[in-house]
Motif scaffolding. Structure first.
Motif, PDB file in Angstrom:
ATOM      1  N   SER A  56      -4.829  18.610  -4.937  1.00  0.00           N
ATOM      2  CA  SER A  56      -5.855  19.056  -5.973  1.00  0.00           C
ATOM      3  C   SER A  56      -4.740  19.725  -7.233  1.00  0.00           C
ATOM      4  O   SER A  56      -5.357  19.619  -8.272  1.00  0.00           O
ATOM      5  N   THR A  57      -3.661  20.124  -6.904  1.00  0.00           N
ATOM      6  CA  THR A  57      -2.856  20.929  -7.641  1.00  0.00           C
ATOM      7  C   THR A  57      -1.729  20.058  -8.498  1.00  0.00           C
ATOM      8  O   THR A  57      -1.088  20.399  -9.264  1.00  0.00           O
ATOM      9  N   GLY A  58      -1.883  18.832  -8.097  1.00  0.00           N
ATOM     10  CA  GLY A  58      -0.842  17.930  -8.660  1.00  0.00           C
ATOM     11  C   GLY A  58       0.200  17.293  -7.516  1.00  0.00           C
ATOM     12  O   GLY A  58       1.055  16.662  -8.183  1.00  0.00           O
ATOM     13  N   SER A  59       0.062  17.816  -6.406  1.00  0.00           N
ATOM     14  CA  SER A  59       1.296  17.531  -5.568  1.00  0.00           C
ATOM     15  C   SER A  59       1.094  16.162  -4.869  1.00  0.00           C
ATOM     16  O   SER A  59      -0.438  15.561  -4.741  1.00  0.00           O
ATOM     17  N   PHE A  60       2.249  15.540  -4.427  1.00  0.00           N
ATOM     18  CA  PHE A  60       1.936  14.086  -3.812  1.00  0.00           C
ATOM     19  C   PHE A  60       3.163  13.857  -2.797  1.00  0.00           C
ATOM     20  O   PHE A  60       4.146  14.477  -3.139  1.00  0.00           O
ATOM     21  N   ALA A  61       2.937  13.314  -1.794  1.00  0.00           N
ATOM     22  CA  ALA A  61       3.649  12.960  -0.754  1.00  0.00           C
ATOM     23  C   ALA A  61       3.444  11.606  -0.171  1.00  0.00           C
ATOM     24  O   ALA A  61       2.525  11.359   0.679  1.00  0.00           O
ATOM     25  N   PHE A  62       4.074  10.486  -0.693  1.00  0.00           N
ATOM     26  CA  PHE A  62       3.713   9.046  -0.250  1.00  0.00           C
ATOM     27  C   PHE A  62       4.832   8.349   0.229  1.00  0.00           C
ATOM     28  O   PHE A  62       5.992   8.509  -0.328  1.00  0.00           O
ATOM     29  N   TYR A  63       4.518   7.296   1.122  1.00  0.00           N
ATOM     30  CA  TYR A  63       5.368   6.311   1.457  1.00  0.00           C
ATOM     31  C   TYR A  63       4.952   4.768   1.160  1.00  0.00           C
ATOM     32  O   TYR A  63       3.638   4.461   1.400  1.00  0.00           O
ATOM     33  N   TYR A  64       5.796   4.020   0.642  1.00  0.00           N
ATOM     34  CA  TYR A  64       5.780   2.749   0.193  1.00  0.00           C
ATOM     35  C   TYR A  64       6.480   1.950   1.257  1.00  0.00           C
ATOM     36  O   TYR A  64       7.650   1.478   0.892  1.00  0.00           O
ATOM     37  N   PRO A  65       5.849   1.267   2.199  1.00  0.00           N
ATOM     38  CA  PRO A  65       6.531   0.679   3.330  1.00  0.00           C
ATOM     39  C   PRO A  65       7.116  -0.610   3.037  1.00  0.00           C
ATOM     40  O   PRO A  65       8.236  -0.964   3.306  1.00  0.00           O
ATOM     41  N   MET A  66       6.436  -1.287   1.722  1.00  0.00           N
ATOM     42  CA  MET A  66       6.831  -2.797   1.305  1.00  0.00           C
ATOM     43  C   MET A  66       8.455  -2.506   0.912  1.00  0.00           C
ATOM     44  O   MET A  66       9.254  -3.291   0.969  1.00  0.00           O
ATOM     45  N   ARG A  67       8.587  -1.477   0.098  1.00  0.00           N
ATOM     46  CA  ARG A  67       9.946  -1.127  -0.255  1.00  0.00           C
ATOM     47  C   ARG A  67      10.742  -0.144   0.245  1.00  0.00           C
ATOM     48  O   ARG A  67      11.941   0.383  -0.287  1.00  0.00           O
ATOM     49  N   ASP A  68      10.152   0.349   1.357  1.00  0.00           N
ATOM     50  CA  ASP A  68      10.780   1.432   2.051  1.00  0.00           C
ATOM     51  C   ASP A  68      11.385   2.649   1.044  1.00  0.00           C
ATOM     52  O   ASP A  68      12.286   2.997   1.119  1.00  0.00           O
ATOM     53  N   LEU A  69      10.338   3.066   0.499  1.00  0.00           N
ATOM     54  CA  LEU A  69      10.525   4.169  -0.530  1.00  0.00           C
ATOM     55  C   LEU A  69       9.439   5.465  -0.219  1.00  0.00           C
ATOM     56  O   LEU A  69       8.383   5.019   0.076  1.00  0.00           O
ATOM     57  N   PHE A  70       9.966   6.568  -0.505  1.00  0.00           N
ATOM     58  CA  PHE A  70       9.169   7.983  -0.204  1.00  0.00           C
ATOM     59  C   PHE A  70       8.957   8.513  -1.631  1.00  0.00           C
ATOM     60  O   PHE A  70      10.162   8.626  -2.375  1.00  0.00           O
ATOM     61  N   PHE A  71       7.964   8.737  -2.118  1.00  0.00           N
ATOM     62  CA  PHE A  71       7.882   9.416  -3.346  1.00  0.00           C
ATOM     63  C   PHE A  71       6.962  10.939  -2.923  1.00  0.00           C
ATOM     64  O   PHE A  71       6.122  11.116  -2.463  1.00  0.00           O
ATOM     65  N   VAL A  72       7.806  11.923  -3.422  1.00  0.00           N
ATOM     66  CA  VAL A  72       7.368  13.267  -3.265  1.00  0.00           C
ATOM     67  C   VAL A  72       7.662  14.229  -4.658  1.00  0.00           C
ATOM     68  O   VAL A  72       8.344  13.871  -5.237  1.00  0.00           O
ATOM     69  N   GLY A  73       6.659  15.035  -4.775  1.00  0.00           N
ATOM     70  CA  GLY A  73       6.749  15.830  -5.954  1.00  0.00           C
ATOM     71  C   GLY A  73       5.327  16.660  -6.282  1.00  0.00           C
ATOM     72  O   GLY A  73       4.425  16.926  -5.612  1.00  0.00           O
ATOM     73  N   ASP A  74       5.604  17.214  -7.552  1.00  0.00           N
ATOM     74  CA  ASP A  74       4.274  18.092  -7.956  1.00  0.00           C
ATOM     75  C   ASP A  74       4.461  17.825  -9.633  1.00  0.00           C
ATOM     76  O   ASP A  74       5.188  18.127 -10.083  1.00  0.00           O
ATOM     77  N   LEU A  75       2.972  17.831  -9.971  1.00  0.00           N
ATOM     78  CA  LEU A  75       2.894  17.945 -11.522  1.00  0.00           C
ATOM     79  C   LEU A  75       2.175  19.026 -11.813  1.00  0.00           C
ATOM     80  O   LEU A  75       1.981  19.514 -12.994  1.00  0.00           O
ATOM     81  N   GLU A 116       0.788  -1.214  -0.001  1.00  0.00           N
ATOM     82  CA  GLU A 116       0.071   0.083   0.071  1.00  0.00           C
ATOM     83  C   GLU A 116       0.866   1.306  -0.064  1.00  0.00           C
ATOM     84  O   GLU A 116       1.890   1.197   0.391  1.00  0.00           O
ATOM     85  N   LEU A 117       0.255   2.252  -0.399  1.00  0.00           N
ATOM     86  CA  LEU A 117       0.944   3.733  -0.312  1.00  0.00           C
ATOM     87  C   LEU A 117      -0.190   4.405   0.606  1.00  0.00           C
ATOM     88  O   LEU A 117      -0.987   4.246   1.062  1.00  0.00           O
ATOM     89  N   VAL A 118       1.145   5.050   1.441  1.00  0.00           N
ATOM     90  CA  VAL A 118       0.276   6.028   2.985  1.00  0.00           C
ATOM     91  C   VAL A 118       0.722   7.333   2.482  1.00  0.00           C
ATOM     92  O   VAL A 118       2.076   7.523   2.324  1.00  0.00           O
ATOM     93  N   GLY A 119      -0.025   8.405   2.624  1.00  0.00           N
ATOM     94  CA  GLY A 119       0.314   9.697   2.638  1.00  0.00           C
ATOM     95  C   GLY A 119      -0.683  10.637   2.231  1.00  0.00           C
ATOM     96  O   GLY A 119      -1.808  10.567   2.828  1.00  0.00           O
ATOM     97  N   HIS A 120      -0.461  11.632   1.180  1.00  0.00           N
ATOM     98  CA  HIS A 120      -1.478  12.297   0.573  1.00  0.00           C
ATOM     99  C   HIS A 120      -1.073  13.036  -0.740  1.00  0.00           C
ATOM    100  O   HIS A 120      -0.024  13.115  -1.031  1.00  0.00           O
ATOM    101  N   SER A 121      -2.397  13.366  -1.405  1.00  0.00           N
ATOM    102  CA  SER A 121      -1.968  14.127  -2.516  1.00  0.00           C
ATOM    103  C   SER A 121      -2.845  15.559  -2.531  1.00  0.00           C
ATOM    104  O   SER A 121      -3.448  15.656  -1.611  1.00  0.00           O
TER     105      SER A 121
END
Length: 347
Positions: free
Chosen positions: A307-326, A300-305
């Motif tokens: 409405s402007t295209g921003s995102f900040a999520f953690y993927y515990p299974m692979r210990d990866l964090f994804f942040v950014g903005d579109l 699963e992913l946990v975090g938040h997105s």
């Protein structure tokens, strides 16, 4: 991470940014200890470029609530009527002829289980249509009045039900101010920005603050008044570098007691328009193997997105964090889709 996985991440980012709908973007991927780090920019956007967090701000609001909970200054079971004059709250939740307004709790707001409507999307004069035409201020009192003119979606705490509405976090923001004795911007600063050393993340309070522009399709929209009005539900500005520091701290137990945080992992599926998203205590959960997903993955992913295209999520299974903005308001599913695809690529 292998070179193959790195290339997969880059390919996904390139696919999204090659769309005619995307004018600029930024992606930062790291694991907890920072041994793996990948940053990709597009359209002049860099690691330190400011962007509007929009609803990722809700994670800051959640953080403040949990810190005040840990300090014994509030309880999730507190009724919100303990914090507001009865005349303000009465009438915001009338369902099937019964007024549940005075029974709503902090927990109902945090978990999006209040059933309250979303004034941004609902109603004949929804704010979504107005924001494309003009910039405007909207006060907390105005938002409460709008809620009273809309119907709630279900009785509060109805089993298995959740409905995403900004007003839940707008109310939480007011409670933070009352309980902490600080303005919301000061509370964020004291409880989050200063402990983490975030010097370029801020809650905009006046039009002299730098408020980044956003895109709707290819139309540039600059809405400083609305951003200032968004406060606890969506008014923060940050950059990818500092957002990564925050999301690691949020899920790493650096800001509040981890045991308190663990009690928030009770998830209910949001309304159909929110796709595969579930909501826990102040943050989103996206199962990667759900029947509603076009993708099939694990975990699963946990975090938040936002409405402007921003995102900040953690993927515990692979210990990866994804942040950014579109930076694209026209398609709020974009940050969810790119985060899911990035997680899927981490094989």
């Amino acid at each position: 991470m292998t070179n193959i996985e790195t290339k997969r991440f880059e390919k996904i980012f390139n696919k999204f940014t090659n769309s005619k709908k995307i004018n600029e973007g930024i992606l930062l991927i790291e694991n907890t200890n920072g041994e793996f780090s990948l940053c990709k920019g597009y359209g002049g956007k860099g690691l330190n470029s400011p962007f509007l967090m929009a609803s990722i701000t809700k994670l800051f609001t959640t953080t403040c609530i949990l810190i005040l909970l840990e300090q014994g200054k509030l309880s999730l079971n507190d009724k919100i009527s303990e914090y507001f004059d009865e005349n303000i709250i009465k009438g915001i939740h009338v369902y099937n002829g019964k007024d549940y307004s005075l029974e709503l709790t902090i927990s109902d707001l945090l978990f999006q289980t209040s059933g309250l409507p979303d004034v941004y999307l609902e109603g004949k004069d929804s704010l979504k249509n107005k924001v494309l035409l003009e910039d405007f201020y909207i006060t907390f009192s105005d938002m409460i009045d709008r809620v009273k003119n809309l119907k709630p979606h279900f009785e509060a705490r109805k089993k298995g039900k959740a409905y995403y509405a900004d007003i839940n976090f707008d109310i939480l923001g007011e409670i933070i101010v009352m309980v902490s004795g600080f303005k919301l911007s000061q509370a964020y600063k004291k409880y989050i920005f200063e402990p983490l050393g975030l010097s370029h993340t801020y809650l905009s309070e006046n039009e002299n603050n730098r408020i980044p522009q956003v895109y709707y399709m290819n139309q540039v929209i600059h809405r400083p008044k609305l951003v200032i009005s968004s406060g606890a539900s969506g008014g923060c500005i940050t950059n990818a570098y500092e957002l990564m520091i925050f999301i690691k701290a949020f899920f790493g137990g650096k800001l509040f007691n981890k045991n308190i945080f663990n009690s928030l992992s009770i998830y209910n599926k949001l309304q159909f328009s929110m796709g595969p998203i579930y909501y826990g205590g102040g943050y989103m959960q996206i199962p990667l193997n759900g029947v509603n997903n076009f993708f099939m993955g694990k975990g699963e992913l946990v975090g938040h997105s936002g409405s402007t295209g921003s995102f900040a999520f953690y993927y515990p299974m692979r210990d990866l964090f994804f942040v950014g903005d579109l930076n694209q308001m026209a398609n709020p599913s974009l940050p969810i889709r790119i985060s899911m695809q990035l997680a899927m690529a981490a094989k």
